[in-house]
Scaffold this active site. Sequence first.
Site, PDB file in Angstrom:
ATOM      1  N   ARG A 231       0.854  -1.194   0.000  1.00 14.27           N
ATOM      2  CA  ARG A 231       0.000   0.000   0.000  1.00 14.27           C
ATOM      3  C   ARG A 231       0.886   1.239   0.000  1.00 14.27           C
ATOM      4  NH1 ARG A 231      -3.914   0.008   4.967  1.00 14.27           N
ATOM      5  NH2 ARG A 231      -4.967  -1.651   3.838  1.00 14.27           N
TER       6      ARG A 231
ATOM      7  N   ARG B 273      -1.816   6.800   9.714  1.00 10.28           N
ATOM      8  CA  ARG B 273      -1.872   6.298   8.335  1.00 10.28           C
ATOM      9  C   ARG B 273      -1.955   7.447   7.327  1.00 10.28           C
ATOM     10  NH1 ARG B 273      -4.057   1.107   8.168  1.00 10.28           N
ATOM     11  NH2 ARG B 273      -3.300  -0.089   9.944  1.00 10.28           N
TER      12      ARG B 273
ATOM     13  N   LYS C 125      -3.868   1.261  14.893  1.00  9.59           N
ATOM     14  CA  LYS C 125      -3.799   2.220  13.783  1.00  9.59           C
ATOM     15  C   LYS C 125      -4.466   3.546  14.158  1.00  9.59           C
ATOM     16  CE  LYS C 125      -6.187  -0.714  11.186  1.00  9.59           C
ATOM     17  NZ  LYS C 125      -7.055  -1.351  10.180  1.00  9.59           N
TER      18      LYS C 125
ATOM     19  N   LYS D  77      -6.049   7.254  12.233  1.00  6.82           N
ATOM     20  CA  LYS D  77      -6.380   7.821  10.921  1.00  6.82           C
ATOM     21  C   LYS D  77      -6.844   9.274  11.009  1.00  6.82           C
ATOM     22  CE  LYS D  77      -7.568   3.329   9.041  1.00  6.82           C
ATOM     23  NZ  LYS D  77      -8.582   2.468   8.429  1.00  6.82           N
TER      24      LYS D  77
ATOM     25  N   CYS E 108     -15.140  -3.166  -0.313  1.00  6.62           N
ATOM     26  CA  CYS E 108     -13.753  -3.445   0.079  1.00  6.62           C
ATOM     27  C   CYS E 108     -13.196  -4.588  -0.771  1.00  6.62           C
ATOM     28  CB  CYS E 108     -13.701  -3.816   1.558  1.00  6.62           C
ATOM     29  SG  CYS E 108     -14.324  -5.471   1.871  1.00  6.62           S
TER      30      CYS E 108
ATOM     31  N   CYS F   5      -7.910 -10.788   0.901  1.00  7.12           N
ATOM     32  CA  CYS F   5      -7.985 -10.404   2.309  1.00  7.12           C
ATOM     33  C   CYS F   5      -8.190 -11.628   3.194  1.00  7.12           C
ATOM     34  CB  CYS F   5      -9.116  -9.409   2.536  1.00  7.12           C
ATOM     35  SG  CYS F   5      -9.213  -8.957   4.266  1.00  7.12           S
TER      36      CYS F   5
ATOM     37  N   CYS G 238     -16.308  -8.349   5.793  1.00  5.09           N
ATOM     38  CA  CYS G 238     -16.283  -8.674   7.230  1.00  5.09           C
ATOM     39  C   CYS G 238     -16.575  -7.393   7.991  1.00  5.09           C
ATOM     40  CB  CYS G 238     -14.931  -9.284   7.621  1.00  5.09           C
ATOM     41  SG  CYS G 238     -13.662  -8.068   8.020  1.00  5.09           S
TER      42      CYS G 238
ATOM     43  N   CYS H 163     -13.868  -1.748   6.019  1.00  8.99           N
ATOM     44  CA  CYS H 163     -12.928  -1.038   5.147  1.00  8.99           C
ATOM     45  C   CYS H 163     -13.624  -0.203   4.081  1.00  8.99           C
ATOM     46  CB  CYS H 163     -11.961  -2.027   4.510  1.00  8.99           C
ATOM     47  SG  CYS H 163     -10.989  -2.906   5.746  1.00  8.99           S
TER      48      CYS H 163
HETATM   49 FE1  SRM Z   1      -8.992  -1.926   6.123  1.00  9.29          FE
HETATM   50  C1  SRM Z   1      -7.638  -4.499   7.847  1.00  9.29           C
HETATM   51  C2  SRM Z   1      -8.108  -3.308   3.242  1.00  9.29           C
HETATM   52  C3  SRM Z   1      -9.688   0.981   4.594  1.00  9.29           C
HETATM   53  C4  SRM Z   1     -10.756  -0.912   8.890  1.00  9.29           C
HETATM   54  N1  SRM Z   1      -7.979  -3.588   5.656  1.00  9.29           N
HETATM   55  C5  SRM Z   1      -7.457  -4.494   6.504  1.00  9.29           C
HETATM   56  C6  SRM Z   1      -6.581  -5.497   5.773  1.00  9.29           C
HETATM   57  C7  SRM Z   1      -5.178  -4.982   5.802  1.00  9.29           C
HETATM   58  C8  SRM Z   1      -6.706  -6.946   6.251  1.00  9.29           C
HETATM   59  C9  SRM Z   1      -5.798  -7.431   7.361  1.00  9.29           C
HETATM   60  O1  SRM Z   1      -5.443  -6.697   8.280  1.00  9.29           O
HETATM   61  O2  SRM Z   1      -5.504  -8.623   7.307  1.00  9.29           O
HETATM   62  C10 SRM Z   1      -7.217  -5.396   4.358  1.00  9.29           C
HETATM   63  C11 SRM Z   1      -6.320  -5.763   3.193  1.00  9.29           C
HETATM   64  C12 SRM Z   1      -7.120  -6.502   2.184  1.00  9.29           C
HETATM   65  C13 SRM Z   1      -6.459  -6.668   0.895  1.00  9.29           C
HETATM   66  O3  SRM Z   1      -6.397  -7.825   0.411  1.00  9.29           O
HETATM   67  O4  SRM Z   1      -6.020  -5.699   0.303  1.00  9.29           O
HETATM   68  C14 SRM Z   1      -7.778  -4.002   4.390  1.00  9.29           C
HETATM   69  N2  SRM Z   1      -8.800  -1.240   4.291  1.00  9.29           N
HETATM   70  C15 SRM Z   1      -8.514  -2.008   3.205  1.00  9.29           C
HETATM   71  C16 SRM Z   1      -8.728  -1.242   1.920  1.00  9.29           C
HETATM   72  C17 SRM Z   1      -7.753  -1.611   0.813  1.00  9.29           C
HETATM   73  C18 SRM Z   1     -10.174  -1.456   1.468  1.00  9.29           C
HETATM   74  C19 SRM Z   1     -10.503  -1.016   0.082  1.00  9.29           C
HETATM   75  O5  SRM Z   1     -11.062  -1.853  -0.616  1.00  9.29           O
HETATM   76  O6  SRM Z   1     -10.251   0.120  -0.296  1.00  9.29           O
HETATM   77  C20 SRM Z   1      -8.610   0.197   2.452  1.00  9.29           C
HETATM   78  C21 SRM Z   1      -7.195   0.698   2.450  1.00  9.29           C
HETATM   79  C22 SRM Z   1      -7.112   2.068   3.001  1.00  9.29           C
HETATM   80  C23 SRM Z   1      -5.776   2.716   2.874  1.00  9.29           C
HETATM   81  O7  SRM Z   1      -5.416   3.047   1.758  1.00  9.29           O
HETATM   82  O8  SRM Z   1      -5.138   2.936   3.896  1.00  9.29           O
HETATM   83  C24 SRM Z   1      -9.064   0.003   3.891  1.00  9.29           C
HETATM   84  N3  SRM Z   1      -9.956  -0.216   6.681  1.00  9.29           N
HETATM   85  C25 SRM Z   1     -10.237   0.828   5.849  1.00  9.29           C
HETATM   86  C26 SRM Z   1     -11.215   1.682   6.430  1.00  9.29           C
HETATM   87  C27 SRM Z   1     -11.816   2.911   5.786  1.00  9.29           C
HETATM   88  C28 SRM Z   1     -11.112   4.171   6.166  1.00  9.29           C
HETATM   89  O9  SRM Z   1     -10.071   4.148   6.813  1.00  9.29           O
HETATM   90  O10 SRM Z   1     -11.620   5.217   5.806  1.00  9.29           O
HETATM   91  C29 SRM Z   1     -11.538   1.131   7.660  1.00  9.29           C
HETATM   92  C30 SRM Z   1     -12.631   1.645   8.632  1.00  9.29           C
HETATM   93  C31 SRM Z   1     -12.213   2.854   9.367  1.00  9.29           C
HETATM   94  C32 SRM Z   1     -11.486   2.474  10.617  1.00  9.29           C
HETATM   95  O11 SRM Z   1     -10.293   2.267  10.544  1.00  9.29           O
HETATM   96  O12 SRM Z   1     -12.135   2.347  11.645  1.00  9.29           O
HETATM   97  C33 SRM Z   1     -10.738  -0.057   7.810  1.00  9.29           C
HETATM   98  N4  SRM Z   1      -9.123  -2.552   8.056  1.00  9.29           N
HETATM   99  C34 SRM Z   1      -9.966  -2.043   9.004  1.00  9.29           C
HETATM  100  C35 SRM Z   1      -9.904  -2.871  10.168  1.00  9.29           C
HETATM  101  C36 SRM Z   1     -10.703  -2.669  11.481  1.00  9.29           C
HETATM  102  C37 SRM Z   1      -9.992  -1.812  12.439  1.00  9.29           C
HETATM  103  C38 SRM Z   1     -10.708  -1.729  13.757  1.00  9.29           C
HETATM  104  O13 SRM Z   1     -10.804  -0.652  14.284  1.00  9.29           O
HETATM  105  O14 SRM Z   1     -11.140  -2.755  14.273  1.00  9.29           O
HETATM  106  C39 SRM Z   1      -8.997  -3.924   9.876  1.00  9.29           C
HETATM  107  C40 SRM Z   1      -8.594  -5.087  10.786  1.00  9.29           C
HETATM  108  C41 SRM Z   1      -7.575  -4.721  11.789  1.00  9.29           C
HETATM  109  O15 SRM Z   1      -7.017  -3.632  11.810  1.00  9.29           O
HETATM  110  O16 SRM Z   1      -7.333  -5.602  12.619  1.00  9.29           O
HETATM  111  C42 SRM Z   1      -8.542  -3.686   8.537  1.00  9.29           C
HETATM  112 FE1  SF4 Z   2     -10.901  -7.490   4.438  1.00 10.10          FE
HETATM  113 FE2  SF4 Z   2     -12.863  -7.109   6.118  1.00 10.10          FE
HETATM  114 FE3  SF4 Z   2     -11.419  -5.051   5.287  1.00 10.10          FE
HETATM  115 FE4  SF4 Z   2     -13.056  -6.195   3.638  1.00 10.10          FE
HETATM  116  S1  SF4 Z   2     -13.667  -5.161   5.519  1.00 10.10           S
HETATM  117  S2  SF4 Z   2     -10.914  -5.668   3.195  1.00 10.10           S
HETATM  118  S3  SF4 Z   2     -12.983  -8.309   4.251  1.00 10.10           S
HETATM  119  S4  SF4 Z   2     -10.680  -6.693   6.537  1.00 10.10           S
END
Ligand code: SRM
Ligand code: SF4
Length: 570
Positions: free
Chosen positions: A81, A150, A214, A216, A435, A441, A480, A484
């Site tokens: 990323r 981030r 993390k 943000k 997502c 993922c 899930c 995201c």
């Molecule tokens: Fe996310 C984890 C993809 C935006 C909340 N996110 C992940 C991981 C890295 C999976 C992992 O940890 O094993 C995913 C990678 C999947 C893959 O195959 O690429 C993933 N997140 C993404 C992306 C690529 C989704 C997309 O389709 O665009 C976004 C990348 C953003 C970036 O460029 O930095 C992405 N993730 C978000 C957002 C939206 C936002 O930030 O505006 C959220 C919700 C906002 C927030 O953070 O509360 C988000 N991602 C999570 C979480 C839950 C965090 C939590 O508070 O519990 C995880 C899981 C974790 O951190 O344990 C996670």
């Molecule tokens: Fe993966 Fe869940 Fe984030 Fe979708 S919402 S990219 S399934 S961690």
Amino acid sequence: MVKQKLIAPEGAPSDVERIKRESNYLRGTLKEVMLDRISAGIPDDDNRLMKHHGSYLQDDRDLRNERQKQKLEPAYQFMLRVRMPGGVATPEQWLVMDDLAEKYGNGTLKLTTRETFQMHGILKWNMKSTIQEIHSALLDTIAACGDVNRNVMCASNPYQSEVHAEVYEWSKKLSNDLLPRTRAYHEIWLDEEKVAGTPEVEEPMYGPLYLPRKFKIGIAVPPSNDIDVFSQDLGLIAIVEEGKLIGFNVAIGGGMGMTHGDKETYPQLAKVIGFVKPEQIYDVAEKVITIQRDYGNRSERKNARFKYTVDRLGLETVKEELEERLGWSLDEAKPYHFDNNGDRYGWVKGIGGKWHLTLFIEGGRVADFDDYKLKTGLREIAKIHTGDIRLTSNQNIIIANVSAQKKKKISELIEKYGLTDGEHISALRRSSIACVALPTCGLAMAEAERYLPRLIDKIENIVDENGLRDKEITIRMTGCPNGCARHALGEIGFIGKAPGKYNMYLGAAHDGSRLSKMYRENIGEAEILSELKVVLSRYAKEREQDEHFGDFVIRAGIVQATTDGTNFHA
Ligand code: SRM
Ligand code: SF4
């Protein structure tokens, strides 16, 4: 009044805390394990550290069973990323990313919900070259994941150019100044020599354990809330008076993630606590981050985000602590108004005679499909474009800062490759985000990006039957509950529960200011469609003038309003 004594939650530190502590400032044994040729994978501890370098190890889940049967190790590959504050890339950078995806990745680019590029499918042996080539294009992947601040987002569409340009500069400054100071990234990926005898780097802000989770930051410019400012740990709302940026309202404690079946976890919206001048935002961000560093939960990662710290300590207490650390008080928040959290498609003219074109990229996936050469078309545009290319938080792109002369040429390419500015597709599809989910993922319980377009094909029939083709209803799907695609801020939201099964949510506000509520649990496609048939036809018949779908379902008693994250599950 005596100030409440602040304490961090008790409990043994989580394993990730140990990994960070023992990592020598995010180095671990990454340098060595990346050279090892026996496995395409890396050990778990290093993988945890890897996130702080913007990457982590995945395996292709489509191939998992087959490889298991053949007694092969999983099809390991890395996701990478990029850190790209405000989502702004030059056409040259676009071309580099396009090329790297072909050379080292799976041939596609994913435009993320935080305005940046992700590449999938990079083999361990190619990681260093990939990062080095990204670095040569003046980009990096530092802190794109991990327990740090981030990628800083900011409003994408530069139609109010001067203010947007200024806000973009602030997002860049915040992103750069809040980076970890460790040289680990430079040593591991860019071959920087560690100078013998130099004292180990110190992390003045993060400390050796970095953050509990993390963190943000996003900056919105009203009336657009495209970046979903209330979903950020720290959201900044630009306040513009007489065309000038006078400062930012500060909102703290938002986040989307939760765990199915665990009511101690919930999405939450950030709350506005005051107003600061532009030159004060770095201090505010730094102090907010140190509060989370000191009082966030380091024992239970599910409850470690800043939103839980704020809810546990109380908003007022956190504000007091912030003002004590700053040595000054925030001003009263200024009025602002958002009207939506989507993108504004098509050409818009900014000041200075420059044009900006927002294109719809379904699911943020840039690829060449059989009948749609999206990646090639964008490459051809990047070759002649002299402005910039902006990645939006709704996974779209803006061909920005186009001169009147270039506009014609770019329009011809758009026509030639059939790229869409959203005009000939339903407003529902234009307002969709999904997502990544399967197959990359590791946390996905169900499909999202690969499935939502097909589901929308079917929902469009209902939309058309009800004359709602031009009604912008935000629809978001995640594989899930991590959120995201900010599912809890979609007027229609789906969270994956199991293959083919989703929890369905309704009732978020169209401007991103109210969370949704669960409407149906664990349902498959047939039920999703029959439920939507009922609610969308009621919306068509019973809505008031200009009433958004999210507001309607609440007024009509279809779901109750979620007034705070703490009653999301009620
Ligand atoms: Fe996310 C984890 C993809 C935006 C909340 N996110 C992940 C991981 C890295 C999976 C992992 O940890 O094993 C995913 C990678 C999947 C893959 O195959 O690429 C993933 N997140 C993404 C992306 C690529 C989704 C997309 O389709 O665009 C976004 C990348 C953003 C970036 O460029 O930095 C992405 N993730 C978000 C957002 C939206 C936002 O930030 O505006 C959220 C919700 C906002 C927030 O953070 O509360 C988000 N991602 C999570 C979480 C839950 C965090 C939590 O508070 O519990 C995880 C899981 C974790 O951190 O344990 C996670
Ligand atoms: Fe993966 Fe869940 Fe984030 Fe979708 S919402 S990219 S399934 S961690």
